[in-house]
Design an enzyme around this catalytic site. Structure first.
Site, PDB file in Angstrom:
ATOM      1  N   LYS A 207      60.350  83.687  47.908  1.00 18.58           N
ATOM      2  CA  LYS A 207      59.022  84.213  48.243  1.00 18.58           C
ATOM      3  C   LYS A 207      58.440  84.891  47.004  1.00 18.58           C
ATOM      4  O   LYS A 207      59.110  85.635  46.298  1.00 18.58           O
ATOM      5  CB  LYS A 207      59.115  85.224  49.380  1.00 18.58           C
ATOM      6  CG  LYS A 207      57.770  85.797  49.814  1.00 18.58           C
ATOM      7  CD  LYS A 207      56.762  84.724  50.230  1.00 18.58           C
ATOM      8  CE  LYS A 207      57.198  83.914  51.414  1.00 18.58           C
ATOM      9  NZ  LYS A 207      56.122  82.999  51.889  1.00 18.58           N
ATOM     10  N   GLY A 311      44.861  81.257  70.615  1.00 20.95           N
ATOM     11  CA  GLY A 311      44.474  80.956  69.247  1.00 20.95           C
ATOM     12  C   GLY A 311      43.827  79.593  69.131  1.00 20.95           C
ATOM     13  O   GLY A 311      44.286  78.622  69.743  1.00 20.95           O
ATOM     14  N   GLY A 313      42.802  78.297  65.857  1.00 24.68           N
ATOM     15  CA  GLY A 313      42.723  78.029  64.424  1.00 24.68           C
ATOM     16  C   GLY A 313      43.109  76.606  64.083  1.00 24.68           C
ATOM     17  O   GLY A 313      43.166  75.718  64.940  1.00 24.68           O
ATOM     18  N   ALA A 316      46.322  75.220  65.911  1.00 27.18           N
ATOM     19  CA  ALA A 316      46.046  75.063  67.337  1.00 27.18           C
ATOM     20  C   ALA A 316      45.134  73.863  67.582  1.00 27.18           C
ATOM     21  O   ALA A 316      45.277  73.157  68.589  1.00 27.18           O
ATOM     22  CB  ALA A 316      45.412  76.327  67.898  1.00 27.18           C
TER      23      ALA A 316
END
Length: 520
Positions: A207, A311, A313, A316
């Site tokens: 990360k 959701g 977005g 989705a």
């Protein structure tokens, strides 16, 4: 991951970034055995015993505390070094500059069984995390650098690279304290390692973290480009032990700027050989996880099933399209942003035969969680499965794309007690990292390396892995999270068949070659 959607309208893509920046809630999670992960944007400040913490750097609109700390230069005395994790990242960066430290590292010394640091000045941080029982899990490397153009604090965190190079996105975020900055990198790196292991990828956990510059200078186009030029230089200096990708606060153009200065990045534009929009594969993966759960319960296919989605977005939207094509009887979708609701209505106008309902709700409205349905799919907020909502759930299966759906470790047990079949989020939404993991191997139409994740033959496919985890949880009377973590822990220790321990060798060489003393 944050991403730009090419298939769906631009406003939907923008709303995904808004979701990341405005609708997430903080949470703590403790995982068994020895696997801990969190990928919410907000972070928790823990004591080293793992017994609790206070919520910091969160949106006040969610009723969370925002607690920025700044330490003036006059406080940079030897007696205050033990408190440096409480400093803001900007103050920590100023401290490094005062000490003429442009690069530093903390690496796990396997022989000595302790954290080894590059400079005496940061020994307090190394000691702190070597004793930490919450987020530090013998991470192989934590590398920090001050950007030579911008002075921004740049970080790379590496966890368990036996399976291959550390892979995971870089995020651009504003942290209240240096401890938050470090903890987010640690837990996210581990989370990516777990996700890659369950996906059968030959990759470890990585990360990247960049502290937002002061005065919001990252909103200025030229300065923003300089930030990612700096990160590209930083990546190249690490010689490939970490390969970055797209994450919160970062877009494909930013990674294009990284790519100018480093080959160790994915998620670059498609016209330059990148893998493209990951929301499409991510959405398809969530639907496969639903099918795996239905198969485990011996409840047939998705045809005729009722689905409720929180959701609207990018991901989705793909899920809705897939579900309609698979013949579900009804889909009910809610979202707290009117533009997302409008975009989804426009996209599916005249295409759903009355099977799709989309409603705008308030940001704190979780009534959707209690709607009767076959499958409940959280695809928005984290911390949505908690002691308040779980008792109200009227679905047999919970399977969605949102990260950090569970509010606490106890909520695993609560779902189990209620007999709800839960598909762990880091299995269901894994296709974001899969989409970009092997960009350097080239592209194919209907790429078999991608498509096998959606089938039912390959042992690491989403459907088969979903069933494997749920069967283990049932047979051993444990939660699906515990079952997934046992499997992931074993898989993450497997050696890469061609390049075993390659990243560890690179890290060792960086330390031996005094990476921290090389010119930036």
């Amino acid at each position: 991951m944050a991403f730009i959607c090419s298939k769906y309208p631009p406003r939907i893509a923008t709303s995904v970034l808004l979701k990341h920046s405005g609708c997430f809630r903080a949470r703590k999670i403790r995982i068994v055995p020895n696997i801990r992960r969190i990928s919410s944007i907000t972070t928790l400040q823990h004591d080293r015993s793992g017994k609790g913490g206070t919520c910091l750097n969160a949106d006040k609109s969610l009723g969370l505390q925002r607690n920025y700390s700044y330490v003036p230069r006059s406080h940079y005395s030897s007696h205050s070094h033990s408190d440096m994790l409480k400093w803001s990242p900007h103050a920590f960066a100023d401290f490094l500059r005062e000490q003429n430290i442009k690069r530093c590292y903390m690496v796990w010394d396997h022989k000595a069984g302790e954290v080894k640091v590059s400079h005496d000045e940061i020994k307090p941080i190394g000691k702190y995390f070597s004793e930490d029982k919450v987020d530090f899990d013998h991470h192989e490397g934590m590398f920090l650098q001050l950007g030579k153009r911008t002075g921004c604090l740049l970080g790379a965190f590496i966890w368990r690279t036996k399976r291959g190079q550390a892979c995971g996105g870089v995020r651009l975020w504003d942290y209240a304290t240096t401890e938050q900055y470090m903890r987010d990198g640690l837990r996210l790196a581990q989370g990516m390692g777990v996700k890659s292991a369950l996906a059968g990828l030959w990759a470890g956990g990585g990360k990247g973290v960049i502290q937002v510059p002061s005065a919001n200078k990252h909103f200025h186009q030229d300065y923003r480009a300089q930030i990612f030029y700096d990160y590209g230089d930083f990546l190249s200096s690490l010689n490939g032990c970490y390969v970055t990708a797209e994450d919160v606060g970062v877009n494909v153009n930013d990674l294009d700027h990284v790519h100018i200065h480093s080959r160790y990045t994915t998620c670059i534009p498609e016209e330059k050989g990148g893998s493209g929009n990951p929301s499409i594969t991510t959405g398809k993966g969530v639907v496969c996880a639903m099918e795996g759960a239905l198969d485990f319960l011996q409840h047939g296919t998705l045809a005729g099933k009722s689905i409720v989605i929180q959701g609207a977005g990018n991901v989705a939207t793909v899920i809705v399209e897939e579900l309609l094509n698979k013949g579900v009887s009804s889909i009910y979708v809610t979202d707290c942003h009117q533009n997302r609701v409008d975009d989804m209505k426009h996209l599916f106008h005249g295409k759903h035969d009355g099977r799709l309902t989309i409603k705008k709700v308030d940001i704190d409205d979780v009534s959707v969680m209690s709607m009767p349905c076959d499958i409940l799919s959280p695809c928005a907020l984290g911390n949505v499965l908690n002691k308040e909502t779980i008792p109200t759930i009227q679905a047999e299966i919970v399977c969605g794309a949102a990260n950090n759906q569970l509010g606490s470790p106890e909520d695993n047990e609560l779902l189990k007690e209620r007999g709800i079949t839960y598909v762990v989020d880091y299995l269901a939404n894994r296709m974001g990292i899969v989409n970009c993991a092997n960009e350097t191997y080239g592209r194919l139409p209907n790429d078999p390396a991608i498509e096998r994740h959606f089938g039912s033959e390959w042992e690491n496919s989403i459907i088969k892995m979903t069933k494997k985890i749920l069967e283990k949880a049932r047979d051993e009377n444990i939660t699906p999270v515990q079952a997934a973590d046992v499997i992931a822990d074993k898989l993450s220790r497997e050696l890469h068949p061609i390049w075993p321990n390659r990243s560890q060798q690179i890290i060792d060489a960086l330390v031996e070659g005094e990476w921290h003393n090389q010119p930036v």
